[in-house]
Design a protein around this motif. Sequence first.
Motif, PDB file in Angstrom:
ATOM      1  N   ASP A 151       0.896  -1.326   0.059  1.00 28.16           N
ATOM      2  CA  ASP A 151       0.154   0.093  -0.075  1.00 28.16           C
ATOM      3  C   ASP A 151       0.815   1.330   0.083  1.00 28.16           C
ATOM      4  O   ASP A 151       2.156   1.341   0.026  1.00 28.16           O
ATOM      5  N   GLY A 152       0.267   2.524  -0.016  1.00 29.03           N
ATOM      6  CA  GLY A 152       0.997   3.682  -0.044  1.00 29.03           C
ATOM      7  C   GLY A 152       1.894   3.919   1.122  1.00 29.03           C
ATOM      8  O   GLY A 152       2.764   4.551   1.171  1.00 29.03           O
ATOM      9  N   ARG A 153       1.499   3.336   2.378  1.00 31.06           N
ATOM     10  CA  ARG A 153       2.221   3.539   3.666  1.00 31.06           C
ATOM     11  C   ARG A 153       3.767   2.944   3.266  1.00 31.06           C
ATOM     12  O   ARG A 153       4.737   3.628   3.534  1.00 31.06           O
ATOM     13  N   GLY A 154       3.646   1.762   2.842  1.00 29.54           N
ATOM     14  CA  GLY A 154       4.694   1.118   2.511  1.00 29.54           C
ATOM     15  C   GLY A 154       5.438   1.707   1.525  1.00 29.54           C
ATOM     16  O   GLY A 154       6.959   1.655   1.685  1.00 29.54           O
ATOM     17  N   MET A 155       4.982   2.236   0.380  1.00 29.24           N
ATOM     18  CA  MET A 155       5.795   3.070  -0.539  1.00 29.24           C
ATOM     19  C   MET A 155       6.296   4.131   0.235  1.00 29.24           C
ATOM     20  O   MET A 155       7.728   4.504  -0.130  1.00 29.24           O
ATOM     21  N   ALA A 156       5.720   4.883   0.841  1.00 29.38           N
ATOM     22  CA  ALA A 156       6.117   5.996   1.614  1.00 29.38           C
ATOM     23  C   ALA A 156       7.392   5.722   2.443  1.00 29.38           C
ATOM     24  O   ALA A 156       8.526   6.312   2.453  1.00 29.38           O
ATOM     25  N   ALA A 157       7.405   4.741   3.015  1.00 29.67           N
ATOM     26  CA  ALA A 157       8.288   4.413   4.162  1.00 29.67           C
ATOM     27  C   ALA A 157       9.481   3.893   3.178  1.00 29.67           C
ATOM     28  O   ALA A 157      10.733   4.414   3.690  1.00 29.67           O
ATOM     29  N   ALA A 158       9.411   3.259   2.014  1.00 27.96           N
ATOM     30  CA  ALA A 158      10.559   3.006   1.123  1.00 27.96           C
ATOM     31  C   ALA A 158      11.231   4.227   0.661  1.00 27.96           C
ATOM     32  O   ALA A 158      12.590   4.299   0.586  1.00 27.96           O
ATOM     33  N   TYR A 159      10.630   5.172   0.320  1.00 32.14           N
ATOM     34  CA  TYR A 159      11.073   6.453  -0.079  1.00 32.14           C
ATOM     35  C   TYR A 159      11.703   7.066   1.170  1.00 32.14           C
ATOM     36  O   TYR A 159      12.800   7.863   0.874  1.00 32.14           O
ATOM     37  N   CYS A 160      11.489   7.221   2.446  1.00 31.66           N
ATOM     38  CA  CYS A 160      11.983   7.853   3.294  1.00 31.66           C
ATOM     39  C   CYS A 160      13.376   6.968   3.847  1.00 31.66           C
ATOM     40  O   CYS A 160      14.265   7.608   4.235  1.00 31.66           O
TER      41      CYS A 160
END
Length: 308
Positions: free
Chosen positions: A171-180
């Motif tokens: 989901d988008g939370r996982g994607m955001a975490a990867a970007y961080c």
Amino acid sequence: MTITSLLGIKYPVFQGAMAQIARHELVSAVSNAGALGILASGGVSPEELRKEIQQCKNLTDKPFAVNLMLMMPNIEEIIDVVIGEGVKVVTTGAGTPRKFMPRLKEAGIKVIPVIPSVKAAKKMEELGCDAVVVEGMEAGGHVGTSTTMSLLPQVTSAVNIPVIAAGGIADGRGMAAAYCLGANGVQMGTVFLASKECPVTDEYKNMIIEADDTSTTLTGEKFGAPVRGIKNELTKRYHELEEQSSTLMELEELTLGSLRRAVYDGDVENGSVMAGQIAGLVSEIRPVKVIIESVIEEARKVLGKTEI
């Protein structure tokens, strides 16, 4: 350079090249939705792959890739097909692309290996690869030994080429975490198993949406080839044989054809239902386009960005 501009795609999302599963139906749908669909070439003949590539071309005018399992005995012929059909992006696994790099680069192909360690990432950058997919052990199928959370920031600190995060993202939370953690994009597999376009049986899809956070297990660790899948009669029997100090041949006899049984026959008890630990987050079957756009929208909200 961003991964989207490098590959000519709208969204920085790769679809995992799941063996026996990542065929033209799923791949073309992912590419049409703006992400990078990736055909799996493992276990197929050169002619079968050629047909899959041509079917993708008939269904999409967007970029798509082919995954090369480099230890396959017919890998030279597979590469001939990829070059001959004008495929412009490949991901690689099960070995180093070193010996094939001159041919692939001469054909103008972007080469993106899937790697399990910082050491491997550095070697791929030295070889001239265009990016790497960093896959943690949370992923489904064949995995390494490091988690995505610990491996990803170490790789992004060690190389200058784009890094795609894989393993445990749905989901988008996982994607955001990867970007961080420094990623330039994400690769997802398990969430696409529960897509309308995915060519697996309903039984397989139901195993995904009914899974929880403890539903997967690893087999093959004893012989250094761990594979993650959903617990069933097959994994139970496999672990029993491991405890009995069975030979590798005995274990391979048990799993021979097991993925096909699950994917094509719907035998999800005696077949191999490969899936990642994030399966517990996947609760419904949705169109590929809806999956991708929901991930992007949520990631943008979490990161506070209008574009990714």
